[in-house]
Design a protein around this motif. Structure first.
Motif, short mmCIF file in Angstrom:
data_model
loop_
_atom_site.label_atom_id
_atom_site.label_comp_id
_atom_site.label_asym_id
_atom_site.label_seq_id
_atom_site.Cartn_x
_atom_site.Cartn_y
_atom_site.Cartn_z
N GLU A 1 0.83 -1.18 0.00
CA GLU A 1 0.00 0.00 0.00
C GLU A 1 0.88 1.25 0.00
O GLU A 1 1.81 1.37 0.79
N VAL A 2 0.57 2.16 -0.90
CA VAL A 2 1.34 3.40 -0.99
C VAL A 2 0.95 4.33 0.15
O VAL A 2 -0.22 4.56 0.40
N GLN A 3 1.95 4.85 0.86
CA GLN A 3 1.70 5.83 1.91
C GLN A 3 2.71 6.96 1.79
O GLN A 3 3.90 6.72 1.54
N LEU A 4 2.22 8.17 1.95
CA LEU A 4 3.05 9.37 1.91
C LEU A 4 2.85 10.11 3.23
O LEU A 4 1.72 10.36 3.62
N LEU A 5 3.95 10.47 3.88
CA LEU A 5 3.86 11.12 5.18
C LEU A 5 4.76 12.35 5.20
O LEU A 5 5.99 12.22 5.11
N GLU A 6 4.12 13.51 5.34
CA GLU A 6 4.87 14.77 5.37
C GLU A 6 5.26 15.14 6.80
O GLU A 6 4.59 14.77 7.75
N SER A 7 6.34 15.91 6.89
CA SER A 7 6.77 16.45 8.17
C SER A 7 7.55 17.73 7.92
O SER A 7 7.92 18.03 6.78
N GLY A 8 7.78 18.49 8.99
CA GLY A 8 8.62 19.67 8.88
C GLY A 8 7.88 21.00 8.89
O GLY A 8 8.53 22.05 8.88
N GLY A 9 6.56 20.96 8.90
CA GLY A 9 5.81 22.21 8.91
C GLY A 9 5.89 22.90 10.25
O GLY A 9 6.43 22.37 11.21
N GLY A 10 5.36 24.11 10.29
CA GLY A 10 5.37 24.86 11.55
C GLY A 10 5.18 26.34 11.30
O GLY A 10 4.83 26.77 10.20
N LEU A 11 5.42 27.11 12.35
CA LEU A 11 5.29 28.56 12.28
C LEU A 11 6.64 29.19 11.98
O LEU A 11 7.63 28.87 12.63
N VAL A 12 6.67 30.08 11.01
CA VAL A 12 7.91 30.76 10.64
C VAL A 12 7.59 32.21 10.33
O VAL A 12 6.49 32.53 9.85
N GLU A 13 8.53 33.08 10.60
CA GLU A 13 8.33 34.51 10.34
C GLU A 13 8.52 34.82 8.85
O GLU A 13 9.25 34.10 8.15
N PRO A 14 7.88 35.86 8.37
CA PRO A 14 8.10 36.27 6.99
C PRO A 14 9.59 36.47 6.71
O PRO A 14 10.31 37.04 7.53
N GLY A 15 10.02 35.96 5.56
CA GLY A 15 11.43 36.02 5.20
C GLY A 15 12.22 34.82 5.66
O GLY A 15 13.39 34.65 5.26
N GLY A 16 11.61 33.99 6.48
CA GLY A 16 12.30 32.83 7.02
C GLY A 16 12.30 31.63 6.08
O GLY A 16 11.81 31.71 4.94
N SER A 17 12.87 30.54 6.57
CA SER A 17 13.02 29.32 5.77
C SER A 17 12.46 28.13 6.52
O SER A 17 12.39 28.13 7.76
N LEU A 18 12.09 27.12 5.75
CA LEU A 18 11.57 25.88 6.32
C LEU A 18 11.83 24.77 5.30
O LEU A 18 11.81 25.03 4.09
N ARG A 19 12.05 23.56 5.80
CA ARG A 19 12.25 22.43 4.91
C ARG A 19 11.22 21.36 5.21
O ARG A 19 11.18 20.84 6.33
N LEU A 20 10.40 21.06 4.22
CA LEU A 20 9.44 19.99 4.36
C LEU A 20 10.03 18.68 3.85
O LEU A 20 10.81 18.66 2.91
N SER A 21 9.59 17.59 4.50
CA SER A 21 9.99 16.26 4.06
C SER A 21 8.76 15.41 3.81
O SER A 21 7.71 15.64 4.42
#
Lengths: 123, 110
Positions: A1-21
């Motif tokens: 069975e195919v499963q996709l699971l995201e992580s890495g989200g959250g609160l960040v200030e404008p101009g900031g960076s984030l990496r999703l997986s």
């Protein structure tokens, strides 16, 4: 069975960076194009980016081009989205999505979706 | 890269048929047969209903059908059921090697 699971989200200030997986299971990861699709709260779907089979080509929506980078690590069955210079309008649930069709050249049909990771850009 | 144009809402009674339109341009729907439709219930992830303009994935009810004429695509749901109440999105490949979605249509089953 195919499963996709995201992580890495959250609160960040404008101009900031984030990496999703996105961790995939049930598939041979490198055999399928993988995409990110986002949905702002109460709004519609917006395609963000796609990486081709094998990772040789990447595609971006105009709204994120130059700020976001899609990549993958086939050895770990993982997809990434590096998001820089974030703006309030980037606030959304980001879904990892794919077309389960080994050998298909067209990547734009999504029959498997992850539940999504919420990114909130706010000061 | 403007969004495809869909009506904000449509409604119908159980058993009736409804059609949702999706209007693009000659750079997306009008140029390619890579049109798809998704159904999204509240709090759920989208479900692929139609791909390749009019092909139903395995498991999708034959009450869902779709077509394309020029730069407008259409989704028809026949024999409306209460569980069809959801948001519906079209999408198309574009000449810029990108993908564009419609703004979404909320279907209410009265």
């Amino acid at each position: 069975e195919v499963q996709l699971l995201e992580s890495g989200g959250g609160l960040v200030e404008p101009g900031g960076s984030l990496r999703l997986s996105c961790t995939a299971s049930g598939i041979t990861f490198g055999s399928h194009a993988m995409s990110w699709v986002r949905q702002a709260p109460g709004k519609g779907l917006e395609w963000v980016s796609t990486i081709s089979v094998g990772g040789g080509s990447t595609y971006y929506a105009d709204s994120v081009k130059g700020r976001f980078t899609i990549s993958s690590d086939n050895s770990k069955n993982m997809l990434f989205l590096q998001m820089n210079s974030l703006r309030a309008e980037d606030t959304a649930v980001y879904h990892c999505a794919m077309r389960y069709c080994a050998g298909c050249t067209y990547w734009g049909y999504f029959d498997f979706w992850g539940q999504g990771s919420l990114v909130t850009v706010s000061s | 890269q403007s969004a495809l144009t869909q009506p904000a809402s449509v409604s119908g009674s159980p058993g009736q048929s409804i059609t949702i339109s999706c209007t693009g341009t000659n750079s997306d729907i009008g140029a390619y047969s890579h049109v798809s439709w998704y159904q999204q219930h509240p709090g759920k992830v989208p479900k692929l209903l139609i791909y390749g303009v009019n092909i139903r994935p395995s498991g999708v009810s034959n009450r869902f059908s779709a077509s394309k004429s020029g730069h407008t695509a259409s989704l028809t749901i026949s024999g409306l059921q209460t569980e069809d109440e959801a948001d519906y999105y079209c999408s198309s490949y574009t000449s810029s090697t990108t993908l564009v979605f419609g703004g979404g249509t909320k279907l209410t089953v009265l």
